[in-house]
Write an enzyme that holds these catalytic residues in place. Structure first.
Site, mmCIF file in Angstrom:
data_model
loop_
_atom_site.group_PDB
_atom_site.id
_atom_site.type_symbol
_atom_site.label_atom_id
_atom_site.label_comp_id
_atom_site.label_asym_id
_atom_site.label_seq_id
_atom_site.Cartn_x
_atom_site.Cartn_y
_atom_site.Cartn_z
ATOM 1 N N ASP A 139 54.446 75.027 92.617
ATOM 2 C CA ASP A 139 54.560 74.268 91.371
ATOM 3 C C ASP A 139 55.729 73.309 91.573
ATOM 4 O O ASP A 139 56.463 73.397 92.556
ATOM 5 C CB ASP A 139 54.817 75.214 90.186
ATOM 6 C CG ASP A 139 54.991 74.459 88.862
ATOM 7 O OD1 ASP A 139 54.226 73.507 88.614
ATOM 8 O OD2 ASP A 139 55.901 74.796 88.086
ATOM 9 N N SER A 140 55.901 72.434 90.591
ATOM 10 C CA SER A 140 57.044 71.528 90.657
ATOM 11 C C SER A 140 58.358 72.254 90.374
ATOM 12 O O SER A 140 59.420 71.756 90.696
ATOM 13 C CB SER A 140 56.869 70.420 89.619
ATOM 14 O OG SER A 140 56.780 70.997 88.335
ATOM 15 N N TYR A 159 56.783 66.591 87.983
ATOM 16 C CA TYR A 159 55.625 65.896 88.546
ATOM 17 C C TYR A 159 54.883 65.114 87.461
ATOM 18 O O TYR A 159 54.275 64.091 87.722
ATOM 19 C CB TYR A 159 54.642 66.907 89.152
ATOM 20 C CG TYR A 159 54.999 67.450 90.507
ATOM 21 C CD1 TYR A 159 56.270 67.269 91.060
ATOM 22 C CD2 TYR A 159 54.066 68.162 91.246
ATOM 23 C CE1 TYR A 159 56.584 67.791 92.315
ATOM 24 C CE2 TYR A 159 54.376 68.673 92.498
ATOM 25 C CZ TYR A 159 55.629 68.492 93.016
ATOM 26 O OH TYR A 159 55.928 69.010 94.257
ATOM 27 N N GLY A 160 54.913 65.665 86.258
ATOM 28 C CA GLY A 160 54.026 65.165 85.210
ATOM 29 C C GLY A 160 54.269 63.747 84.753
ATOM 30 O O GLY A 160 53.439 63.165 84.052
ATOM 31 N N CYS A 214 50.078 74.503 89.199
ATOM 32 C CA CYS A 214 50.587 73.319 88.510
ATOM 33 C C CYS A 214 49.381 72.492 88.079
ATOM 34 O O CYS A 214 48.543 72.140 88.917
ATOM 35 C CB CYS A 214 51.463 72.531 89.482
ATOM 36 S SG CYS A 214 51.981 70.920 88.877
ATOM 37 N N GLU A 266 62.843 74.133 81.836
ATOM 38 C CA GLU A 266 63.709 74.214 83.020
ATOM 39 C C GLU A 266 65.158 74.471 82.614
ATOM 40 O O GLU A 266 65.912 75.107 83.336
ATOM 41 C CB GLU A 266 63.594 72.931 83.863
ATOM 42 C CG GLU A 266 62.235 72.754 84.544
ATOM 43 C CD GLU A 266 62.029 73.658 85.774
ATOM 44 O OE1 GLU A 266 63.014 74.055 86.409
ATOM 45 O OE2 GLU A 266 60.850 73.979 86.066
ATOM 46 N N CYS A 318 49.738 73.230 81.096
ATOM 47 C CA CYS A 318 50.866 73.050 82.012
ATOM 48 C C CYS A 318 51.444 74.445 82.198
ATOM 49 O O CYS A 318 51.593 75.188 81.212
ATOM 50 C CB CYS A 318 51.907 72.117 81.393
ATOM 51 S SG CYS A 318 53.469 72.051 82.316
ATOM 52 N N THR A 319 51.732 74.799 83.433
ATOM 53 C CA THR A 319 52.153 76.189 83.672
ATOM 54 C C THR A 319 53.559 76.470 83.136
ATOM 55 O O THR A 319 53.977 77.627 83.091
ATOM 56 C CB THR A 319 52.072 76.532 85.178
ATOM 57 O OG1 THR A 319 52.779 75.537 85.922
ATOM 58 C CG2 THR A 319 50.632 76.594 85.629
ATOM 59 N N HIS A 320 54.273 75.448 82.723
ATOM 60 C CA HIS A 320 55.553 75.692 82.045
ATOM 61 C C HIS A 320 55.350 76.126 80.585
ATOM 62 O O HIS A 320 56.203 76.795 80.011
ATOM 63 C CB HIS A 320 56.408 74.415 82.027
ATOM 64 C CG HIS A 320 57.108 74.110 83.325
ATOM 65 N ND1 HIS A 320 56.452 73.672 84.441
ATOM 66 C CD2 HIS A 320 58.426 74.170 83.663
ATOM 67 C CE1 HIS A 320 57.324 73.467 85.417
ATOM 68 N NE2 HIS A 320 58.539 73.764 84.971
HETATM 69 N N1 DGL Z 1 54.116 73.002 85.659
HETATM 70 C C1 DGL Z 1 53.475 71.803 86.037
HETATM 71 C C2 DGL Z 1 52.140 71.602 85.391
HETATM 72 O O1 DGL Z 1 51.453 72.575 85.188
HETATM 73 C C3 DGL Z 1 54.302 70.569 86.247
HETATM 74 C C4 DGL Z 1 55.245 70.134 85.215
HETATM 75 C C5 DGL Z 1 55.991 68.914 85.684
HETATM 76 O O2 DGL Z 1 56.579 68.977 86.757
HETATM 77 O O3 DGL Z 1 55.951 67.903 84.983
HETATM 78 O O4 DGL Z 1 51.725 70.511 85.107
#
Ligand code: DGL
Length: 238
Positions: free
Chosen positions: A34-35, A66-67, A97, A176, A208-210
Site C-alpha cells: 500500500d502507499s 498515491y490518491g 490499495c 496517517e 480506500c484501505t485507509h
Molecule cells: N490506501 C490507499 C487506497 O486504498 C492509498 C491512499 C493514498 O495513498 O492516497 O487508495
C-alpha cells in the site's frame, strides 16, 4: 476462506477469472503493498484467517499519498512495489490499495507470473450483494474515483444500481497522523459524507484501505440505515 486459501491446482491459479493463492504448503511469504498504513487493515485480516502465512508488507511512506497522483505515476510505483516484493520471494502479491488497484491491477496481472489480488472487485461484489435499494455510494481517493473503477466493477455486478461517488482527499493524511477520533476529523467527515447521505444510499463502499480506520466516524455520519462495505474481509475471505 476461498479467495486466499481455496485449494487451487498449481497449474491454475485462477477461479472464476480471479487469482487465488496456492495453499500454504508453499512456505514463501505473501507480499502486500500500500502507499502507507492502510494496507495493514488487510494484513490484520490475512493474519486472522491464515495465521500460518508469512507476510512481507511494503508501505510506500516515502511517496504517500498515491490518491492525488496521476495514473501513470501510480502505475509506475505499483510496478516498482511488485518488483520489490518479488525480489523478496513472495508467492503472491496483494495490492492492498484501491488507488493502485484501479491504476495497475490489469497491468500487473497480465505482466507478472504470480497471483495478483486487487481490492476493488471484492468490495464491489460485497456491495452488490449488500444493497437492497440499489443505491450505492463509493468514497475513495481522487485517483480511484477518477478511474471509475468502482462504476465499472459494479456495472457488471449490480447493473441496475445507482452509484454516487465522492473523493475524500483529507481522510488519508488524517489516518496517517492517527487523527481517528478528533473533532476536526468528525467535521471533515460530515462535509464529505452528508451529500452522499442526502442521496438516500443504503450501502457505502469504503474504497480506500485507509478508510476502515475511520469506520466509527463514518458510521456515525451515515447512520444505521447505511451498510458500510470495505475491501478487508471480501479480499481475504472470498
Ligand atoms: N490506501 C490507499 C487506497 O486504498 C492509498 C491512499 C493514498 O495513498 O492516497 O487508495
Amino acid at each position: 476462506m476461498r479467495r486466499l486459501a481455496a485449494k487451487a491446482p498449481r497449474e491454475s491459479s485462477r477461479v472464476s477469472g480471479r487469482p487465488v493463492l496456492p495453499l500454504s504448503k508453499d512456505p514463501r511469504p505473501i507480499g502486500v503493498f500500500d502507499s502507507g498504513l492502510g494496507g495493514l487493515t488487510i494484513v490484520r485480516e490475512i493474519r486472522r484467517v491464515l495465521p500460518d502465512e508469512n507476510i512481507v508488507y511494503f508501505g510506500d511512506m516515502a511517496r504517500l499519498p498515491y490518491g492525488t497522483k496521476s495514473r501513470e505515476q501510480i502505475l509506475s510505483f505499483s510496478i516498482q512495489n511488485t518488483l520489490f516484493l518479488i525480489r523478496r520471494k513472495v508467492k503472491a502479491v496483494v495490492i492492498a490499495c484501491n488507488s493502485s488497484s484501479s491504476a495497475a491491477y490489469s497491468f500487473l496481472k497480465s505482466h507478472f507470473n504470480l497471483p495478483i489480488l486487487d481490492v476493488i472487485v471484492p468490495a464491489a461484489e460485497s456491495a452488490a450483494s449488500a444493497t437492497r435499494k440499489g443505491r450505492i455510494g463509493v468514497i475513495a481517493t481522487q485517483a480511484t474515483i477518477e478511474s471509475r473503477a468502482y462504476e465499472k466493477a459494479l456495472s457488471r455486478r449490480a447493473p441496475e444500481a445507482d452509484i454516487f461517488t465522492a473523493s475524500c482527499p483529507l481522510f488519508v493524511p488524517l489516518v496517517e497522523e492517527g487523527w481517528l477520533e478528533t473533532p476536526v476529523t468528525r467535521e471533515i467527515a460530515g462535509i464529505y459524507l452528508n451529500p452522499l447521505k442526502a442521496r438516500g444510499i443504503d450501502t457505502l463502499i469504503l474504497g480506500c484501505t485507509h478508510y476502515p480506520m475511520l469506520r466509527d466516524i463514518i458510521a456515525k455520519v451515515m447512520g444505521p440505515g447505511v451498510k458500510l462495505v470495505d475491501s478487508i474481509t471480501p479480499t481475504v475471505e472470498k
